[in-house]
Design a protein around this motif. Sequence first.
Motif, PDB file in Angstrom:
ATOM      1  N   ALA A 194       0.804  -1.220   0.000  1.00 56.80           N
ATOM      2  CA  ALA A 194       0.000   0.000   0.000  1.00 56.80           C
ATOM      3  C   ALA A 194       0.837   1.269   0.000  1.00 56.80           C
ATOM      4  O   ALA A 194       0.298   2.363  -0.198  1.00 56.80           O
ATOM      5  CB  ALA A 194      -0.944  -0.005   1.211  1.00 56.80           C
ATOM      6  N   SER A 197       0.086   5.455   3.716  1.00 56.71           N
ATOM      7  CA  SER A 197      -1.376   5.570   3.737  1.00 56.71           C
ATOM      8  C   SER A 197      -1.859   6.288   4.988  1.00 56.71           C
ATOM      9  O   SER A 197      -1.144   6.411   5.982  1.00 56.71           O
ATOM     10  CB  SER A 197      -2.031   4.188   3.650  1.00 56.71           C
ATOM     11  N   ALA A 204      -4.882  12.529   2.692  1.00 58.27           N
ATOM     12  CA  ALA A 204      -4.153  11.810   1.651  1.00 58.27           C
ATOM     13  C   ALA A 204      -3.861  12.731   0.468  1.00 58.27           C
ATOM     14  O   ALA A 204      -2.744  12.749  -0.060  1.00 58.27           O
ATOM     15  CB  ALA A 204      -4.951  10.589   1.196  1.00 58.27           C
ATOM     16  N   SER A 232      -6.595   5.259   2.557  1.00 60.03           N
ATOM     17  CA  SER A 232      -6.152   5.845   1.295  1.00 60.03           C
ATOM     18  C   SER A 232      -4.630   5.903   1.205  1.00 60.03           C
ATOM     19  O   SER A 232      -3.968   6.451   2.086  1.00 60.03           O
ATOM     20  CB  SER A 232      -6.716   7.271   1.153  1.00 60.03           C
ATOM     21  N   SER A 233      -4.086   5.333   0.137  1.00 53.96           N
ATOM     22  CA  SER A 233      -2.651   5.447  -0.138  1.00 53.96           C
ATOM     23  C   SER A 233      -2.391   6.775  -0.846  1.00 53.96           C
ATOM     24  O   SER A 233      -3.196   7.211  -1.677  1.00 53.96           O
ATOM     25  CB  SER A 233      -2.174   4.301  -1.029  1.00 53.96           C
TER      26      SER A 233
END
Length: 276
Positions: A194, A197, A204, A232-233
């Motif tokens: 990932a 994150s 993000a 969320s990356s």
Amino acid sequence: MSENQNLLAEQRRSLILDEVRRRGGVRVNELTRKLGVSDMTVRRDLDALARQGVLEKVHGGAVPVVEASTHEPGFEAKSGLELTAKEDIAKAAAELVAPGSAIALSGGTTTYALAHHLVDVPDLTVVTNSVRVADVFHVAQRTAGPRQGAATVVLTGGVRTPSDSLVGPVADQAIAALHFDVLFLGVHGISSEAGLSTPNLAEAETNRRLVQSARRVVVVADHTKWGVVGLSSFAALEQVDTLVTDAGLPEAARAEISEHLRRLTVAGEPDEGADI
């Protein structure tokens, strides 16, 4: 309680938390034998860790808290965790800052620790979306009074998150127009799959802008962040120039990181800052 006793308690609680996470749960009597302390001391430590929300007490022991990928702890909850590791990381990261440079500090408790080591570096320009980081420089300058070479601090503006970062369109627009020599980035989670994150979607996007505006990206993250994945990356590991972490990072993780990053700095180790 003396400073030494506080340090011992902090180290003990860090070991307890690592044990709980590694094994999926521990019993009080196991911890008393492993740590060589009394039953009452272990229970006090478990109470303290439970108040921080990092484990759950059960009958006779404790189990880890399973957090959703959208869970975002507040600044105060995070500030009491891994204090020694964060301080070691901050000292090592501060060595990467040259006088007169333009740097950015993201939000987070590790970048907050780093800020305290940068207040005396001359002629810095500091861009930050962290209210807490900006306050470190503000308090230092107010206490010392006007002086030549004091840092110029730019606070981006934006909407405040639980971790006291400013995010959203106002922050994004301000950051997009700037260029930094180095970005020091705190993260919620880091993994090979990932990347970097966070549980906060707006944060993000703001972090993406910070990464895009930086010539070099330095992630400051203690070992407990490895393997954690938020909702969320915002960056791949290949976009990171340097990871500054602590000695608690397992050897297997170091080997995995070496496949993606140019440089790993493990604070306090003899080969600190070795290229990989």
